[in-house]
Write an enzyme that holds these catalytic residues in place. Structure first.
Site, mmCIF file in Angstrom:
data_model
loop_
_atom_site.group_PDB
_atom_site.id
_atom_site.type_symbol
_atom_site.label_atom_id
_atom_site.label_comp_id
_atom_site.label_asym_id
_atom_site.label_seq_id
_atom_site.Cartn_x
_atom_site.Cartn_y
_atom_site.Cartn_z
ATOM 1 N N TYR A 1 28.595 -7.935 24.964
ATOM 2 C CA TYR A 1 28.303 -9.174 24.227
ATOM 3 C C TYR A 1 27.732 -10.264 25.129
ATOM 4 O O TYR A 1 27.873 -10.225 26.354
ATOM 5 C CB TYR A 1 29.591 -9.708 23.586
ATOM 6 C CG TYR A 1 29.942 -9.019 22.285
ATOM 7 C CD1 TYR A 1 29.834 -9.669 21.067
ATOM 8 C CD2 TYR A 1 30.373 -7.697 22.278
ATOM 9 C CE1 TYR A 1 30.150 -9.041 19.875
ATOM 10 C CE2 TYR A 1 30.695 -7.052 21.097
ATOM 11 C CZ TYR A 1 30.579 -7.736 19.895
ATOM 12 O OH TYR A 1 30.884 -7.098 18.722
ATOM 13 N N SER B 1 30.204 -10.994 10.703
ATOM 14 C CA SER B 1 30.810 -9.835 10.045
ATOM 15 C C SER B 1 30.337 -9.734 8.599
ATOM 16 O O SER B 1 30.064 -10.754 7.956
ATOM 17 C CB SER B 1 32.334 -9.980 10.070
ATOM 18 O OG SER B 1 32.948 -9.007 9.246
ATOM 19 N N HIS C 1 26.945 -7.659 11.362
ATOM 20 C CA HIS C 1 27.451 -6.375 11.844
ATOM 21 C C HIS C 1 27.334 -5.290 10.765
ATOM 22 O O HIS C 1 27.576 -5.551 9.590
ATOM 23 C CB HIS C 1 28.918 -6.507 12.270
ATOM 24 C CG HIS C 1 29.100 -6.573 13.752
ATOM 25 N ND1 HIS C 1 28.783 -7.697 14.484
ATOM 26 C CD2 HIS C 1 29.539 -5.656 14.646
ATOM 27 C CE1 HIS C 1 29.033 -7.463 15.770
ATOM 28 N NE2 HIS C 1 29.489 -6.229 15.888
#
EC number: 3.5.1.23
Length: 582
Positions: A502, A255, A207
């Site tokens: 998603y 992340s 991300h």
């Protein structure tokens, strides 16, 4: 040998206080420009004259508005030389880029509304960078390489480890091993002239959320910094006008921030200026790995790309797909449904971006459960069958927003009191103005695309695929393409061509973490994508003249009068102040 050209153009958007795309926060507004945002393009022509156009944008996502306007412009400029199937638009998914760029209403709520000048500036940058890329085409060799981040490189962590561990094919990871619960491989396409690296495309899923939702400047985040560092390194080696694209692979559950023990405490120590330094460091990791992998003066060590350019693309309605039993664990009658957002979507993610307060989420969950019980209790009710099918598709999701039907807990949107939240106030304003009566809240008809570049097949996915969801799509396409011996590698690019939330695996979906709550079309969403990509892969194996698949379907046009009512052009201060007064 291919003819290849490249170029980058700045996306010229002046920060005026519109909300940025990504966090969905009313307060996350752009008042400054920290780094330039770019459209980076590469044009590749094979010996038969087939052209592949790839453009990566420093944006949160591609929208149908961006793609359709770009296609229209390129068709006018390039005429018969342009094949829209062979255009790939990708986004870096920076959460510090402009919002208001889509025709659909929901993700534009914080902006507030649709911002036409943002869309115009983006399309201008894409078209100019593509035109310049075509104009700069020269003899170029292309090589492929992959490289893994060492385990100790602090570049990425799985942010949804409980959901990840539900997948039967994974090695179960502990809270201390979230950095291993992802695909640490970077895939690279290197462009060489006179055996010297000139430009590159990198695919790695993480991300672009190094920068949090309390900052107020446009910025390319980690992917933007990776590109800037790589281009500067090549310039220092004498390369003129290099373009390096750092695009996304399976980033859905990945992340750039640590996830594990004391994760929030660690995240909260990175604030303000430190967030920019953190984004630069993450970008530096990506840049260094990419340049190490492909910057070899003897590219013979790498795999040379040879062969034709080809592509297949089809728009599919993800809200209404019957799932073949092979992708539904043998179940018969499995189907996707209209798009729905679960309470987990509104809760956000624990480190990258918290959503509504916990007490509000608890209330939402209670109401969603009560509504569910009520709807399946009365078999004679007129909507009983419809809700039975909806809950069968959506599984354990605690449905709050039926985005397809435009209902919140079964009531038409517009009923929650505006005083609760400025976003609700903006939604109510649009409902009262008649701005979303005949317009979708989110896309349902989205493009799936497979591009062939020699022995590489690139699966281009809209939206955010988790690590294992993406791996399953790649495996499905790979199994189909084994019939074509000349295709040796299958890679995946995400955030391509449109955005529809998603895609998790069926197993991950049962956890109903943020990613599952934002998997709009239910627990069979991935299965639908796999079955459709399998069909496209089968078509790619055929000669162009023998292909037979849907190339006509497109999203329904948005009523222009409603789009105009959703446009806060010139009325930003009023809309924001009204929301903040709430």
């Amino acid at each position: 040998m291919y003819q290849v050209g490249w170029d980058k153009q700045q996306i010229k958007i002046t920060p005026k206080g519109y909300a940025m795309f990504g966090y969905g926060q009313w307060s996350h507004r752009a008042y400054e420009q920290r780094t330039a945002l770019y459209a980076r393009s590469v044009s590749i022509v094979d010996q038969h004259g087939n052209r592949l156009l790839m453009c990566c944008l420093d944006l949160g996502c591609i929208t149908h508005a961006i793609r359709s306007q770009t296609v229209e412009r390129l068709t006018q400029i390039l005429d018969s030389q342009f094949d829209e199937n062979q255009l790939v638009l990708m986004a870096t998914h920076t959460h510090s880029g402009p919002g208001g760029c889509g025709y659909e209403a929901l993700y534009n709520m914080p902006t507030p509304g649709f911002v036409p000048e943002h869309l115009t500036a983006i399309v201008e940058a894409i078209v100019l960078s593509i035109q310049n890329a075509i104009a700069s085409e020269q003899d170029t060799e292309i090589f492929l390489e992959t490289q893994h981040f060492p385990e100790h490189t602090a570049v990425a962590w799985n942010r949804s480890i409980k959901a990840y561990n539900r997948n039967p094919e994974v090695l179960s990871r502990t809270e201390a091993e979230t950095h291993l619960a992802l695909n640490r491989e970077m895939q690279l396409i290197g462009f060489y002239r006179e055996q010297k690296l000139q430009s590159l495309i990198s695919l790695f899923g993480v991300h672009a959320t190094c920068l949090g939702n309390s900052l107020n400047a446009y910025d390319g985040d980690n992917k933007g910094y990776a590109a800037a560092f790589s281009e500067q390194a090549l310039i220092e080696q004498g390369v003129q006008n290099p373009v390096t694209i750092f695009a996304q692979a399976t980033a859905g559950d990945v992340s750039p921030h640590f996830h594990g023990k004391d994760q929030l405490k660690i995240r909260n120590q990175i604030k303000g200026e430190q967030e920019y330094q953190y984004a630069q460091q993450n970008g530096r990791y990506q840049s260094e790995l990419a340049l190490t992998a492909v910057q070899q003066t003897i590219p013979e060590k790498l795999q040379k790309v040879e062969g034709k350019i080809d592509a297949v693309m089809s728009y599919v309605d993800l809200s209404n797909i019957e799932i073949p039993a092979e992708f539904a664990y043998g179940q018969l009658g499995a189907k996707t449904s209209q798009p729905c957002h679960g309470t987990a979507f509104f809760a956000g993610t624990p480190v990258d971006g918290l959503g509504a307060p916990k007490f509000l989420i608890k209330g939402m969950q209670f109401l969603a459960d009560q509504f569910h019980k009520q709807k399946i209790k009365h078999p004679k009710a007129a909507d009983f069958a419809a809700y039975q099918q909806l809950y069968a598709s959506q599984g354990p999701k605690q449905i709050l927003l039926e985005a397809g039907a435009k209902k919140i807990l079964g009531q038409p949107i517009g009923f929650p009191p505006s005083i609760l939240d400025p976003l609700i106030a903006e939604m109510n304003r649009q409902v009262k103005a008649g701005a979303i009566q005949h317009s979708p809240l989110v896309p349902s008809v989205v493009p799936l695309q497979i591009v062939r570049l020699g022995q590489l097949a690139l699966v281009c996915c809209p939206g955010e695929f988790t690590t294992i969801a993406g791996q399953r799509v790649v495996d499905t396409v790979k199994q189909t393409l084994t019939a074509q011996v000349s295709i040796e590698r299958v890679w995946l690019a995400s955030y391509c061509n449109d955005y529809m939330g998603y895609v998790t695996t069926y197993e991950e979906y049962q956890q109903q973490a943020y990613e599952g709550g934002h998997t709009l079309f239910g627990q069979w969403t991935l299965a639908a994508c796999q079955s459709k990509f399998k069909g496209l892969a089968e078509q790619l194996l055929l000669e162009k003249t023998k292909r037979h698949y849907d190339e006509m379907t497109r999203p329904q046009p948005i009523p222009e009068n409603e789009l105009a009512k959703r446009t806060n052009h010139g009325n930003l201060k009023t809309a924001v102040s009204q929301g903040e007064a709430v």
